[in-house]
Scaffold this motif. Sequence first.
Motif, PDB file in Angstrom:
ATOM      1  N   MET A 146       0.853  -1.171   0.000  1.00 54.22           N
ATOM      2  CA  MET A 146       0.000   0.000   0.000  1.00 54.22           C
ATOM      3  C   MET A 146       0.906   1.244   0.000  1.00 54.22           C
ATOM      4  N   SER A 147       0.617   2.207  -0.879  1.00 57.12           N
ATOM      5  CA  SER A 147       1.432   3.420  -0.967  1.00 57.12           C
ATOM      6  C   SER A 147       1.201   4.310   0.243  1.00 57.12           C
ATOM      7  N   ARG A 148       2.137   5.214   0.463  1.00 56.89           N
ATOM      8  CA  ARG A 148       2.009   6.134   1.601  1.00 56.89           C
ATOM      9  C   ARG A 148       0.764   7.013   1.445  1.00 56.89           C
ATOM     10  N   THR A 149       0.477   7.455   0.215  1.00 54.27           N
ATOM     11  CA  THR A 149      -0.714   8.278  -0.027  1.00 54.27           C
ATOM     12  C   THR A 149      -1.982   7.507   0.314  1.00 54.27           C
ATOM     13  N   THR A 150      -2.064   6.254  -0.113  1.00 52.41           N
ATOM     14  CA  THR A 150      -3.225   5.412   0.182  1.00 52.41           C
ATOM     15  C   THR A 150      -3.360   5.204   1.688  1.00 52.41           C
ATOM     16  N   THR A 151      -2.250   4.950   2.353  1.00 51.58           N
ATOM     17  CA  THR A 151      -2.265   4.757   3.802  1.00 51.58           C
ATOM     18  C   THR A 151      -2.757   6.008   4.505  1.00 51.58           C
ATOM     19  N   ARG A 152      -2.247   7.166   4.094  1.00 50.73           N
ATOM     20  CA  ARG A 152      -2.667   8.432   4.727  1.00 50.73           C
ATOM     21  C   ARG A 152      -4.160   8.677   4.499  1.00 50.73           C
ATOM     22  N   GLU A 153      -4.643   8.397   3.299  1.00 51.83           N
ATOM     23  CA  GLU A 153      -6.074   8.592   3.027  1.00 51.83           C
ATOM     24  C   GLU A 153      -6.926   7.649   3.866  1.00 51.83           C
ATOM     25  N   ARG A 154      -6.485   6.407   4.046  1.00 55.69           N
ATOM     26  CA  ARG A 154      -7.226   5.483   4.909  1.00 55.69           C
ATOM     27  C   ARG A 154      -7.230   5.971   6.358  1.00 55.69           C
ATOM     28  N   LEU A 155      -6.087   6.498   6.799  1.00 57.98           N
ATOM     29  CA  LEU A 155      -6.020   7.045   8.161  1.00 57.98           C
ATOM     30  C   LEU A 155      -6.918   8.272   8.294  1.00 57.98           C
ATOM     31  N   PHE A 156      -6.924   9.145   7.290  1.00 62.60           N
ATOM     32  CA  PHE A 156      -7.808  10.314   7.310  1.00 62.60           C
ATOM     33  C   PHE A 156      -9.266   9.881   7.388  1.00 62.60           C
ATOM     34  N   THR A 157      -9.658   8.948   6.537  1.00 63.32           N
ATOM     35  CA  THR A 157     -11.046   8.482   6.512  1.00 63.32           C
ATOM     36  C   THR A 157     -11.442   7.897   7.866  1.00 63.32           C
ATOM     37  N   SER A 158     -10.587   7.066   8.409  1.00 62.86           N
ATOM     38  CA  SER A 158     -10.869   6.456   9.716  1.00 62.86           C
ATOM     39  C   SER A 158     -10.949   7.503  10.814  1.00 62.86           C
ATOM     40  N   ALA A 159      -9.996   8.418  10.818  1.00 60.72           N
ATOM     41  CA  ALA A 159      -9.991   9.459  11.846  1.00 60.72           C
ATOM     42  C   ALA A 159     -11.232  10.339  11.738  1.00 60.72           C
ATOM     43  N   ILE A 160     -11.601  10.710  10.534  1.00 65.72           N
ATOM     44  CA  ILE A 160     -12.798  11.542  10.344  1.00 65.72           C
ATOM     45  C   ILE A 160     -14.018  10.849  10.912  1.00 65.72           C
ATOM     46  N   GLU A 161     -14.211   9.600  10.543  1.00 60.83           N
ATOM     47  CA  GLU A 161     -15.397   8.871  10.998  1.00 60.83           C
ATOM     48  C   GLU A 161     -15.417   8.723  12.514  1.00 60.83           C
ATOM     49  N   LEU A 162     -14.285   8.345  13.090  1.00 65.11           N
ATOM     50  CA  LEU A 162     -14.238   8.114  14.537  1.00 65.11           C
ATOM     51  C   LEU A 162     -14.337   9.404  15.335  1.00 65.11           C
ATOM     52  N   ILE A 163     -13.639  10.454  14.909  1.00 64.88           N
ATOM     53  CA  ILE A 163     -13.682  11.721  15.633  1.00 64.88           C
ATOM     54  C   ILE A 163     -15.067  12.353  15.510  1.00 64.88           C
ATOM     55  N   ALA A 164     -15.674  12.249  14.322  1.00 64.54           N
ATOM     56  CA  ALA A 164     -17.026  12.798  14.151  1.00 64.54           C
ATOM     57  C   ALA A 164     -18.020  12.069  15.047  1.00 64.54           C
ATOM     58  N   GLU A 165     -17.806  10.774  15.247  1.00 67.11           N
ATOM     59  CA  GLU A 165     -18.723   9.972  16.061  1.00 67.11           C
ATOM     60  C   GLU A 165     -18.462  10.111  17.558  1.00 67.11           C
ATOM     61  N   ASN A 166     -17.178  10.093  17.961  1.00 66.53           N
ATOM     62  CA  ASN A 166     -16.822  10.024  19.376  1.00 66.53           C
ATOM     63  C   ASN A 166     -16.193  11.288  19.944  1.00 66.53           C
ATOM     64  N   GLY A 167     -15.770  12.208  19.093  1.00 65.73           N
ATOM     65  CA  GLY A 167     -15.041  13.389  19.544  1.00 65.73           C
ATOM     66  C   GLY A 167     -13.540  13.142  19.515  1.00 65.73           C
ATOM     67  N   PHE A 168     -12.795  14.227  19.451  1.00 63.35           N
ATOM     68  CA  PHE A 168     -11.337  14.133  19.341  1.00 63.35           C
ATOM     69  C   PHE A 168     -10.717  13.472  20.567  1.00 63.35           C
ATOM     70  N   THR A 169     -11.103  13.916  21.751  1.00 63.46           N
ATOM     71  CA  THR A 169     -10.498  13.423  22.983  1.00 63.46           C
ATOM     72  C   THR A 169     -10.765  11.935  23.194  1.00 63.46           C
ATOM     73  N   ALA A 170     -11.976  11.493  22.881  1.00 62.05           N
ATOM     74  CA  ALA A 170     -12.343  10.094  23.126  1.00 62.05           C
ATOM     75  C   ALA A 170     -11.787   9.135  22.075  1.00 62.05           C
ATOM     76  N   THR A 171     -11.336   9.640  20.951  1.00 65.70           N
ATOM     77  CA  THR A 171     -10.810   8.776  19.889  1.00 65.70           C
ATOM     78  C   THR A 171      -9.324   8.544  20.126  1.00 65.70           C
ATOM     79  N   THR A 172      -8.939   7.266  20.131  1.00 65.83           N
ATOM     80  CA  THR A 172      -7.538   6.928  20.391  1.00 65.83           C
ATOM     81  C   THR A 172      -6.816   6.585  19.089  1.00 65.83           C
ATOM     82  N   VAL A 173      -5.496   6.665  19.142  1.00 65.31           N
ATOM     83  CA  VAL A 173      -4.671   6.269  17.996  1.00 65.31           C
ATOM     84  C   VAL A 173      -4.895   4.785  17.705  1.00 65.31           C
ATOM     85  N   ASP A 174      -5.043   3.979  18.744  1.00 63.73           N
ATOM     86  CA  ASP A 174      -5.312   2.552  18.544  1.00 63.73           C
ATOM     87  C   ASP A 174      -6.587   2.337  17.725  1.00 63.73           C
ATOM     88  N   GLN A 175      -7.646   3.080  18.074  1.00 61.85           N
ATOM     89  CA  GLN A 175      -8.914   2.945  17.343  1.00 61.85           C
ATOM     90  C   GLN A 175      -8.762   3.370  15.881  1.00 61.85           C
TER      91      GLN A 175
END
Length: 191
Positions: A1-30
């Motif tokens: 997987m390319s670095r760009t693809t990895t970053r986009e997957r991380l962005f997508t995951s972070a957006i979904e989790l932070i939007a659902e749980n908030g920044f503080t409650a979302t962990t790097v593990d999640q």
Amino acid sequence: MSRTTTRERLFTSAIELIAENGFTATTVDQIAEHAGVAKGTVYYNFGSKAALFSALLDYGIERLATALREAAEGRTPLNALEAVVGAELAFIGEHESFARLLIAEAWRSGGDWRHAARLIREQAVGVIADVLRSAVAARELREDLDIGIAASAVFGMVITVALDWRTLQPDRPRTEIHATLMDLLRGRLAG
């Protein structure tokens, strides 16, 4: 997987989790688990959760601003305004989690909220301001229009209405929402 693809997957995951749980409650593990990568991949790509969040805001706001700029290109000022409102609605319809994240986190106390608010103003709201400025110069809108406030109001109105639409009225066609917003804008801005 390319670095760009990895970053986009991380962005997508972070957006979904932070939007659902908030920044503080979302962990790097999640975020890593949701993206299907090792926790170390988050740190390798961003260094920290805060740096990931900052990069995420930069990435999302730039994508939104690009969509707005492209919508306005080559149009007369009032047609550009209509196209920009439509593009913001479409972007939020496609990226609802990012819009929720902007509303919930961009102006939170602590963290890098000033940077996010400045990016929104300079990039996304800036596109709307340019369109309004052109409309005033073309005498399509009143000369005394406070362009900065009007641009922020248009951006805020559209994002708020779009989230209301996606949350409470998802079956309504986007064209109806867009038409109502434009009726309001035409009446208030032309005044």
